[in-house]
Design an enzyme around this catalytic site. Structure first.
Site, mmCIF file in Angstrom:
data_model
loop_
_atom_site.group_PDB
_atom_site.id
_atom_site.type_symbol
_atom_site.label_atom_id
_atom_site.label_comp_id
_atom_site.label_asym_id
_atom_site.label_seq_id
_atom_site.Cartn_x
_atom_site.Cartn_y
_atom_site.Cartn_z
ATOM 1 N N GLY A 128 1.802 3.107 -5.917
ATOM 2 C CA GLY A 128 1.129 2.526 -7.079
ATOM 3 C C GLY A 128 -0.281 2.010 -6.850
ATOM 4 N N ALA A 164 0.825 -1.224 0.000
ATOM 5 C CA ALA A 164 0.000 0.000 0.000
ATOM 6 C C ALA A 164 0.857 1.271 0.000
ATOM 7 C CB ALA A 164 -0.936 -0.005 1.207
ATOM 8 N N ARG A 207 7.911 0.241 3.627
ATOM 9 C CA ARG A 207 8.242 1.636 3.967
ATOM 10 C C ARG A 207 7.233 2.203 4.966
ATOM 11 N NH1 ARG A 207 9.101 3.480 -2.163
ATOM 12 N NH2 ARG A 207 7.616 1.781 -2.447
ATOM 13 N N ASP A 222 8.422 -7.152 5.531
ATOM 14 C CA ASP A 222 8.840 -7.638 4.219
ATOM 15 C C ASP A 222 8.157 -8.984 3.974
ATOM 16 O OD1 ASP A 222 10.178 -8.749 2.055
ATOM 17 O OD2 ASP A 222 12.134 -7.985 2.671
ATOM 18 N N TYR A 243 9.777 -13.136 -14.331
ATOM 19 C CA TYR A 243 8.617 -12.338 -13.897
ATOM 20 C C TYR A 243 7.333 -12.948 -14.476
ATOM 21 C CZ TYR A 243 5.321 -8.483 -13.255
ATOM 22 O OH TYR A 243 4.220 -7.732 -12.904
HETATM 23 N N1 LIG Z 1 2.846 -1.300 -13.058
HETATM 24 C C1 LIG Z 1 2.595 -2.231 -13.985
HETATM 25 O O1 LIG Z 1 2.810 -2.015 -15.209
HETATM 26 C C2 LIG Z 1 2.010 -3.547 -13.565
HETATM 27 C C3 LIG Z 1 1.425 -4.335 -14.562
HETATM 28 C C4 LIG Z 1 0.891 -5.564 -14.220
HETATM 29 C C5 LIG Z 1 0.927 -5.995 -12.905
HETATM 30 N N2 LIG Z 1 1.514 -5.217 -11.953
HETATM 31 C C6 LIG Z 1 1.545 -5.741 -10.585
HETATM 32 O O2 LIG Z 1 0.865 -4.829 -9.743
HETATM 33 C C7 LIG Z 1 1.341 -4.984 -8.398
HETATM 34 C C8 LIG Z 1 1.629 -3.596 -7.822
HETATM 35 O O3 LIG Z 1 2.669 -2.989 -8.565
HETATM 36 P P1 LIG Z 1 2.733 -1.426 -8.852
HETATM 37 O O4 LIG Z 1 2.700 -1.259 -10.310
HETATM 38 O O5 LIG Z 1 1.769 -0.687 -8.024
HETATM 39 O O6 LIG Z 1 4.255 -1.155 -8.406
HETATM 40 P P2 LIG Z 1 4.891 -0.220 -7.268
HETATM 41 O O7 LIG Z 1 4.415 1.180 -7.414
HETATM 42 O O8 LIG Z 1 6.354 -0.483 -7.335
HETATM 43 O O9 LIG Z 1 4.286 -0.821 -5.923
HETATM 44 C C9 LIG Z 1 4.682 -2.087 -5.452
HETATM 45 C C10 LIG Z 1 4.233 -2.277 -4.014
HETATM 46 O O10 LIG Z 1 4.645 -3.575 -3.571
HETATM 47 C C11 LIG Z 1 5.299 -3.455 -2.319
HETATM 48 N N3 LIG Z 1 6.322 -4.482 -2.139
HETATM 49 C C12 LIG Z 1 7.273 -4.862 -3.031
HETATM 50 N N4 LIG Z 1 8.078 -5.783 -2.472
HETATM 51 C C13 LIG Z 1 7.622 -5.979 -1.205
HETATM 52 C C14 LIG Z 1 8.042 -6.786 -0.124
HETATM 53 N N5 LIG Z 1 9.105 -7.608 -0.236
HETATM 54 N N6 LIG Z 1 7.357 -6.755 1.040
HETATM 55 C C15 LIG Z 1 6.281 -5.937 1.159
HETATM 56 N N7 LIG Z 1 5.828 -5.146 0.182
HETATM 57 C C16 LIG Z 1 6.500 -5.160 -0.988
HETATM 58 C C17 LIG Z 1 5.936 -2.068 -2.358
HETATM 59 O O11 LIG Z 1 6.094 -1.584 -1.027
HETATM 60 P P3 LIG Z 1 7.510 -1.337 -0.309
HETATM 61 O O12 LIG Z 1 8.528 -1.049 -1.378
HETATM 62 O O13 LIG Z 1 7.253 -0.192 0.613
HETATM 63 O O14 LIG Z 1 7.757 -2.600 0.419
HETATM 64 C C18 LIG Z 1 4.865 -1.246 -3.081
HETATM 65 O O15 LIG Z 1 3.909 -0.783 -2.183
HETATM 66 C C19 LIG Z 1 2.558 -5.905 -8.491
HETATM 67 O O16 LIG Z 1 2.176 -7.201 -8.097
HETATM 68 C C20 LIG Z 1 2.923 -5.872 -9.969
HETATM 69 O O17 LIG Z 1 3.574 -7.043 -10.379
HETATM 70 C C21 LIG Z 1 2.044 -3.994 -12.255
#
Ligand SMILES: NC(=O)c1ccc[n+]([C@@H]2O[C@H](COP(=O)([O-])OP(=O)(O)OC[C@H]3O[C@@H](n4cnc5c(N)ncnc54)[C@H](OP(=O)(O)O)[C@@H]3O)[C@@H](O)[C@H]2O)c1
Length: 253
Positions: free
Chosen positions: A13, A10, A35, A60, A153
């Site tokens: 994104g 949360a 974070r 995490d 991925y």
């Molecule tokens: N953006 C795209 O083009 C896209 C397309 C298809 C699917 N998705 C999927 O959508 C989901 C959200 O991605 P987003 O695009 O919103 O990216 P983002 O802005 O990078 O957000 C990712 C979120 O995941 C959290 N996260 C990552 N690793 C983590 C960990 N080890 N423990 C806890 N939290 C973790 C991050 O929080 P912290 O860093 O604070 O931990 C952040 O809140 C993902 O599953 C991604 O694969 C994204």
């Protein structure tokens, strides 16, 4: 009475946008991510603007012990989770299979698959006990097809699709809904993470076309969690109009 939604990732994104929209629509929220400061800021904002209740859990999801401890710390009244949004995830690196970084592969598998499983294993027994709940897994177009230099991925998101289907089969007799949302390109911190902080490279991903925004996905999630009890949206593939599949993006010159 508000329903309780547990959102992983949360801090940015799609997860952050989903927290904002659910907070305005009669949900109390458990906000998670690594974070902590960002989670606390979001919590304050949502409580002030929407009057919803929030709970912050910073951990995490790759770390099974930290995940267990986070759940153990939840007060009982917060353990009755109605909606779980398994959103936290990432892509790291973009290389052909013979050049990929094994550490990157492990981060993707540990977060996108194992982390999602740890959380689900915690939340789902309460849903079974109460014979109600909704789990939404955030997959990707990468869960529907593979693309060059993204095999791990893509494999992790194919696993999310398979887990969604398997969970739905296991949980159907308990009245629990299980859904997935598979977005195409969404402009979030996703590409900055993929390119390990290289903002210029990340910006190039979205050059010359209109990508999806996090709110587009959040609105879709709101639609899914507000269907009547007898309706489940199994799976949604949501793409930018300019993207026909992963690598077919129409960019204006
Ligand atoms: N953006 C795209 O083009 C896209 C397309 C298809 C699917 N998705 C999927 O959508 C989901 C959200 O991605 P987003 O695009 O919103 O990216 P983002 O802005 O990078 O957000 C990712 C979120 O995941 C959290 N996260 C990552 N690793 C983590 C960990 N080890 N423990 C806890 N939290 C973790 C991050 O929080 P912290 O860093 O604070 O931990 C952040 O809140 C993902 O599953 C991604 O694969 C994204």
């Amino acid at each position: 009475m508000n329903r309780i939604a547990f959102i992983t990732g949360a801090t940015a994104g799609i997860g952050e946008a989903t927290a904002k929209i659910l907070g305005k629509n009669n949900f109390d929220l458990i906000l998670t991510g690594r974070r902590k400061e960002r989670l606390e800021q979001l919590s304050k904002l949502l409580e002030k603007e929407n009057g919803c209740k929030t709970m912050v859990l910073a951990f995490d999801i790759q770390n099974r012990k930290a995940t267990d401890e986070a759940f153990d710390s939840l007060p009982d009244e917060w353990k009755k989770i109605d909606v779980l949004i398994n959103n936290a995830g990432l892509a790291v690196g973009l290389e052909p299979i013979h050049e990929g970084e094994i550490d990157d592969w492990e981060r993707m598998i540990d977060t996108n698959i194992k982390g999602l499983l740890y959380i689900t294993r915690w939340v789902s027994p309460g849903m079974v006990e109460r014979s109600s709940g909704h789990i939404i897994n955030i997959s990707s177009i990468a869960g529907k097809e593979a693309y060059a230099n993204g095999s791990v991925y893509c494999a992790s998101k194919h696993a999310v699709q398979a887990l969604t289907q398997g969970m739905r089969i296991d949980l159907v007799k308990h009245g629990i809904k299980v859904s997935s949302v598979a977005p195409g390109a969404v402009e979030t911190e996703f590409s900055v993470v993929r390119f390990k902080g290289d903002k210029n490279k990340a910006d190039e991903v979205y050059n010359g076309f209109k990508p999806l925004y996090a709110t587009d996905i959040a609105e879709t999630i709101l639609f899914m969690v507000t269907r009547p009890a007898h309706v489940n949206i199994d799976d949604i593939l949501i793409m930018p109009t300019a993207q026909a599949f992963s690598r077919a993006i129409h960019r204006e010159e």
